[in-house]
Design a protein around this motif. Structure first.
Motif, short mmCIF file in Angstrom:
data_model
loop_
_atom_site.label_atom_id
_atom_site.label_comp_id
_atom_site.label_asym_id
_atom_site.label_seq_id
_atom_site.Cartn_x
_atom_site.Cartn_y
_atom_site.Cartn_z
N GLU A 123 0.69 -1.46 0.11
CA GLU A 123 -0.13 0.06 0.08
C GLU A 123 0.98 1.11 -0.08
OE1 GLU A 123 -3.67 -1.45 2.36
OE2 GLU A 123 -2.37 -0.28 3.33
N SER A 124 -0.12 2.56 -0.39
CA SER A 124 0.58 3.60 -0.91
C SER A 124 -0.11 4.31 -0.31
CB SER A 124 1.68 4.35 -2.42
OG SER A 124 2.28 2.92 -2.81
N VAL A 125 0.48 5.55 0.80
CA VAL A 125 0.45 6.58 0.83
C VAL A 125 1.00 8.74 0.29
CG1 VAL A 125 0.94 6.97 2.71
CG2 VAL A 125 -1.01 8.02 2.75
N THR A 126 0.44 9.03 0.29
CA THR A 126 1.17 10.62 -0.06
C THR A 126 0.75 11.44 0.76
OG1 THR A 126 0.94 9.63 -2.89
CG2 THR A 126 0.77 12.27 -2.30
N GLN A 127 1.22 12.48 1.13
CA GLN A 127 1.22 13.14 2.48
C GLN A 127 2.00 14.64 2.01
OE1 GLN A 127 -0.94 13.52 5.26
NE2 GLN A 127 -1.41 11.94 4.55
N PRO A 128 1.87 15.05 2.19
CA PRO A 128 2.52 16.82 2.14
C PRO A 128 4.27 16.76 3.19
CG PRO A 128 0.83 17.76 3.55
CD PRO A 128 0.81 15.27 2.45
N LEU A 129 4.87 17.09 2.40
CA LEU A 129 6.43 16.80 3.20
C LEU A 129 7.43 18.08 3.56
CD1 LEU A 129 7.87 14.92 5.29
CD2 LEU A 129 9.66 15.51 3.09
N THR A 147 5.35 10.12 -1.49
CA THR A 147 4.99 9.09 -1.66
C THR A 147 5.51 8.11 -0.51
OG1 THR A 147 3.37 9.46 -3.39
CG2 THR A 147 3.95 7.38 -3.32
N VAL A 148 5.01 7.30 0.41
CA VAL A 148 5.08 6.25 1.06
C VAL A 148 5.05 5.10 0.51
CG1 VAL A 148 5.30 5.59 3.16
CG2 VAL A 148 5.84 7.77 2.61
N VAL A 159 9.23 8.45 -2.00
CA VAL A 159 9.28 9.23 -3.21
C VAL A 159 8.91 10.49 -3.54
CG1 VAL A 159 9.83 9.56 -5.86
CG2 VAL A 159 10.01 7.17 -4.26
N SER A 160 9.97 11.81 -3.87
CA SER A 160 9.24 13.18 -3.63
C SER A 160 8.29 12.90 -5.72
CB SER A 160 10.70 13.61 -4.24
OG SER A 160 11.32 13.43 -5.33
N ASP A 161 7.19 13.37 -5.06
CA ASP A 161 6.45 13.60 -5.93
C ASP A 161 6.48 14.65 -7.31
OD1 ASP A 161 5.16 11.45 -4.88
OD2 ASP A 161 2.70 12.30 -4.07
N GLU A 162 7.38 15.67 -6.34
CA GLU A 162 7.33 16.94 -7.39
C GLU A 162 9.12 17.12 -6.96
OE1 GLU A 162 4.99 20.25 -4.64
OE2 GLU A 162 4.02 19.22 -6.67
N PRO A 163 9.77 18.02 -8.08
CA PRO A 163 10.74 18.20 -7.26
C PRO A 163 11.00 19.36 -6.66
CG PRO A 163 10.57 18.24 -9.64
CD PRO A 163 9.30 18.22 -9.11
N ILE A 164 12.24 19.45 -5.55
CA ILE A 164 11.95 20.42 -5.01
C ILE A 164 13.34 21.87 -5.32
CG2 ILE A 164 12.91 21.17 -2.46
CD1 ILE A 164 12.57 18.62 -1.62
N ILE A 165 12.99 22.75 -5.48
CA ILE A 165 13.30 23.71 -6.30
C ILE A 165 15.20 24.41 -5.00
CG2 ILE A 165 13.83 25.84 -8.05
CD1 ILE A 165 12.60 24.03 -9.24
N VAL A 166 15.64 24.31 -4.97
CA VAL A 166 17.03 24.78 -4.48
C VAL A 166 17.76 25.64 -5.22
CG1 VAL A 166 19.22 24.53 -3.44
CG2 VAL A 166 17.02 22.71 -3.52
#
Length: 203
Positions: A123-129, A147-148, A159-166
């Motif tokens: 099972e998977s779940v997606t949460q804001p981080l 998504t975990v 896994v990150s669902d979208e890129p983090i802009i650094v």
């Protein structure tokens, strides 16, 4: 005739009974601490030079843990940067990150464990981080969705669902970026990079 079938019937009943047993539920994800599997984890970023040439780079070594209460600390070994070009790796280590005095970057986050507590295998779940990235002693916040997936009783993938802009400017790295640009003879190096990650964690 009936007597001759009795052993077969008995065997079938035993088999059916065994198949009807419900497998034990795996322990909750909050039972115990989790460690990053460095060999199976990846943190990648895309650099853009001359305004249009994009290249994928990554860090080979990540370590860290997540406590039962949700305190996450991930260490990025900056000396493990891999750009695919040896001289560029050296410049990133020695000039940009200056790993002699800044060997690692640190990610910290406070995760709500209740969101993952009853996650079953497969099972998977997606949460804001939301968290903090610290580079050269300078902290800056970041946010993404993650998504975990529980791939085993004692193994999960995040896994990150979208890129983090650094952005280099947030860590006082613009001057060092200029040095890299001059050494490489480039007209420009974009000072913001998208970062993605895959973390494998084991209990």
């Amino acid at each position: 005739m009936i007597a001759s079938f009795r052993p077969l019937i008995a065997g079938a009943l035993v088999l059916a009974a065994g198949c009807s047993e419900t497998p034990a539920d795996p322990p909750a994800l909050t039972d115990g601490a989790w460690q990053v599997d460095s060999e199976a984890s990846r943190l990648s970023y895309v650099s853009v030079k001359a305004g249009e040439i994009a290249e994928t780079n990554r860090f080979e070594r990540l370590t860290g843990s997540v406590s039962p209460s949700g305190d996450a600390v991930i260490e990025i070994d900056l000396s493990s940067v891999d750009t695919g070009v040896e001289i560029r790796d050296e410049r990133m280590r020695d000039i940009f990150f200056e790993v002699a005095s800044n060997p690692s970057a640190t990610v910290t986050a406070d995760i709500d464990p209740s969101a993952f507590e009853v996650l079953g295998i497969g099972e998977s779940v997606t949460q804001p981080l939301e968290g903090t990235l610290s580079v050269r002693g300078i902290d800056a916040p970041f946010a993404t969705d993650v998504t975990v997936t529980r791939v085993g009783p004692d193994r999960v993938l995040a896994v990150s669902d979208e890129p983090i802009i650094v952005e280099a400017g947030r860590y006082d790295l613009i001057d060092r970026l200029g040095q890299l640009q001059e050494l490489a003879g480039l007209p420009s190096i974009t000072p913001a990079v998208p970062v993605t990650f895959l973390l494998a964690l084991e209990r």
